[in-house]
Scaffold this active site. Structure first.
Site, PDB file in Angstrom:
ATOM      1  N   CYS A   1      -4.443  -1.311  -1.835  1.00  0.00           N
ATOM      2  CA  CYS A   1      -4.376   0.056  -2.232  1.00  0.00           C
ATOM      3  C   CYS A   1      -5.277   0.445  -3.474  1.00  0.00           C
ATOM      4  O   CYS A   1      -5.047  -0.212  -4.456  1.00  0.00           O
ATOM      5  CB  CYS A   1      -3.026   0.795  -2.359  1.00  0.00           C
ATOM      6  SG  CYS A   1      -3.221   2.454  -2.691  1.00  0.00           S
TER       7      CYS A   1
ATOM      8  N   ASP B   1       0.814  -1.230   0.070  1.00  0.00           N
ATOM      9  CA  ASP B   1       0.196  -0.201  -0.023  1.00  0.00           C
ATOM     10  C   ASP B   1       1.022   1.046   0.050  1.00  0.00           C
ATOM     11  O   ASP B   1       2.207   0.981   0.262  1.00  0.00           O
ATOM     12  CB  ASP B   1      -0.930   0.149   1.170  1.00  0.00           C
ATOM     13  CG  ASP B   1      -1.438   1.147   1.348  1.00  0.00           C
ATOM     14  OD1 ASP B   1      -2.164   1.605   0.268  1.00  0.00           O
ATOM     15  OD2 ASP B   1      -1.901   1.665   2.555  1.00  0.00           O
ATOM     16  N   SER B   2       0.500   2.357  -0.032  1.00  0.00           N
ATOM     17  CA  SER B   2       1.062   3.561  -0.176  1.00  0.00           C
ATOM     18  C   SER B   2       1.466   3.732   1.207  1.00  0.00           C
ATOM     19  O   SER B   2       2.524   4.735   1.277  1.00  0.00           O
ATOM     20  CB  SER B   2       0.471   4.828  -0.814  1.00  0.00           C
ATOM     21  OG  SER B   2      -0.952   4.872   0.112  1.00  0.00           O
TER      22      SER B   2
ATOM     23  N   CYS C   1     -11.499   3.356  -0.327  1.00  0.00           N
ATOM     24  CA  CYS C   1      -9.979   3.936  -0.068  1.00  0.00           C
ATOM     25  C   CYS C   1      -9.616   3.023   1.415  1.00  0.00           C
ATOM     26  O   CYS C   1     -10.503   2.710   1.887  1.00  0.00           O
ATOM     27  CB  CYS C   1     -10.154   5.464   0.247  1.00  0.00           C
ATOM     28  SG  CYS C   1      -8.460   5.972   0.914  1.00  0.00           S
TER      29      CYS C   1
ATOM     30  N   GLU D   1      -5.143   9.984   9.189  1.00  0.00           N
ATOM     31  CA  GLU D   1      -3.963   9.433   9.576  1.00  0.00           C
ATOM     32  C   GLU D   1      -3.428  10.494  10.646  1.00  0.00           C
ATOM     33  O   GLU D   1      -2.525  10.515  11.434  1.00  0.00           O
ATOM     34  CB  GLU D   1      -2.742   9.903   8.643  1.00  0.00           C
ATOM     35  CG  GLU D   1      -3.206   8.680   7.273  1.00  0.00           C
ATOM     36  CD  GLU D   1      -1.819   8.207   6.961  1.00  0.00           C
ATOM     37  OE1 GLU D   1      -0.643   8.573   7.605  1.00  0.00           O
ATOM     38  OE2 GLU D   1      -1.803   7.067   6.462  1.00  0.00           O
TER      39      GLU D   1
ATOM     40  N   HIS E   1      -8.143   3.441   4.032  1.00  0.00           N
ATOM     41  CA  HIS E   1      -8.448   4.577   5.243  1.00  0.00           C
ATOM     42  C   HIS E   1      -9.995   4.379   5.798  1.00  0.00           C
ATOM     43  O   HIS E   1     -10.008   4.516   6.876  1.00  0.00           O
ATOM     44  CB  HIS E   1      -7.883   5.705   5.127  1.00  0.00           C
ATOM     45  CG  HIS E   1      -6.298   5.904   4.952  1.00  0.00           C
ATOM     46  ND1 HIS E   1      -5.808   5.314   4.040  1.00  0.00           N
ATOM     47  CD2 HIS E   1      -5.260   6.694   5.810  1.00  0.00           C
ATOM     48  CE1 HIS E   1      -4.424   5.616   4.054  1.00  0.00           C
ATOM     49  NE2 HIS E   1      -4.198   6.351   5.278  1.00  0.00           N
TER      50      HIS E   1
HETATM   51  N1  DGL Z   1      -4.068   3.873   0.086  1.00  0.00           N
HETATM   52  C1  DGL Z   1      -4.745   4.615  -0.885  1.00  0.00           C
HETATM   53  C2  DGL Z   1      -5.969   4.147  -1.176  1.00  0.00           C
HETATM   54  O1  DGL Z   1      -6.566   3.289  -0.741  1.00  0.00           O
HETATM   55  C3  DGL Z   1      -5.042   5.726   0.273  1.00  0.00           C
HETATM   56  C4  DGL Z   1      -3.917   6.897   0.679  1.00  0.00           C
HETATM   57  C5  DGL Z   1      -3.141   7.513  -0.445  1.00  0.00           C
HETATM   58  O2  DGL Z   1      -3.771   8.303  -1.085  1.00  0.00           O
HETATM   59  O3  DGL Z   1      -1.907   6.969  -0.708  1.00  0.00           O
HETATM   60  O4  DGL Z   1      -6.498   4.728  -2.014  1.00  0.00           O
END
Ligand code: DGL
Length: 272
Positions: A73, A10-11, A184, A152, A186
């Site tokens: 992600c 993931d990011s 997303c 976050e 999060h």
């Molecule tokens: N992990 C990203 C997503 O699921 C959210 C966080 C980001 O923008 O990097 O879209």
């Protein structure tokens, strides 16, 4: 039987909500999770750039000898799932298709909403998958750029988060959706806030459970599961600060995080 680990990326820490479900669904498997904190967030970036990052990480994980790559992600899945599947020799599972499928099954009035990052909305992949399953479904998508930093941050359940959720819920309510995809990684963390704003009549769909089922199904179909009687392990890599990952990560994973190893971006680039 296949004793190799499953690679997840993931990011940042958001994908740990997906890893959590995988650890619960497949307690006998080993996992290695990479968070690309040095380049977080992916959401406001161009799809081309995110696709490049996803390819670097996918190739790096393949070199770590994983047996499957899970793109935990939504932005990276939107930007590059087909290209990753072409580039890697192991199976690659993303988070969008399972959610689109669940949303089409859940809706009664065939009006589906999507809340996600700017890049995910721009990519239009959810819309394509929903249309492939039900061409008559109405689809309304909205980017929510304020939410990831708030979730976050220090006060994810604060008044500002509720206010931001209300703002992005408004157009979906006006469109009369009865099902909303939280597209997303999060967003499931503040699920109660969404549910209160939308009300009980709206079904919230998010990927973690569906995706974990898809990973387990893929392993079973290909006969590459690990021994069921064993207890699996999990470990973490980040391109950013390991201590920051550990602190924030526990909130997302809801399980202990022992050590986190730092990986230089240059190493990922070399793998590509
Ligand atoms: N992990 C990203 C997503 O699921 C959210 C966080 C980001 O923008 O990097 O879209």
């Amino acid at each position: 039987m296949d004793a190799r680990a499953i690679g997840v990326f993931d990011s940042g820490t958001g994908g740990l909500t997906v890893l959590h479900e995988c650890l619960v669904t497949m307690p006998h498997e080993d996992f290695v999770y990479l968070g690309d904190h040095a380049r977080l967030p992916y959401g406001p970036r161009s799809l081309d750039e995110v696709r490049g990052f996803a390819l670097e990480i996918g190739r790096y994980l393949e070199r770590q000898d994983v047996k499957l790559v899970l793109v935990a992600c939504n932005t990276a899945t939107s930007a590059g799932l087909p290209q990753l599947q072409e580039a890697l020799s192991v199976p690659v599972v993303g988070v969008i298709q399972p959610e689109a499928h669940a949303a089409v099954q859940a809706t009664r009035n065939r009006k589906i909403g999507l809340l996600a990052t700017k890049a995910t909305v721009e990519a239009g992949r959810y819309e394509e998958f929903v249309a492939a399953l039900d061409a008559g479904a109405e689809f309304t998508a909205l980017p929510c750029p304020r939410l990831v930093p708030l979730i976050e941050g220090d006060d994810p359940f604060g008044a500002e988060t509720t206010e931001a959720v209300r703002e992005c819920a408004q157009p979906l309510k006006a469109a009369g959706v009865d099902t909303v995809i939280l597209g997303c990684t999060h967003y499931p963390l503040i699920r109660p806030v969404f549910q209160r704003v939308f009300g009980r009549g709206v079904t919230l769909v998010f990927s973690a459970e569906e995706t974990a089922r898809e990973v387990a199904g893929t392993l079973a179909r290909k006969g590459i599961e690990n021994e069921e009687a064993r207890e699996g392990s999990y470990r973490f890599l980040t391109t950013g600060d390991p201590e920051a990952f550990r602190t924030l990560g526990q909130r997302f994973l809801q399980l202990p995080i022992a050590e986190v190893e730092h990986v230089e971006l240059a190493k990922l680039k070399r793998a590509a």
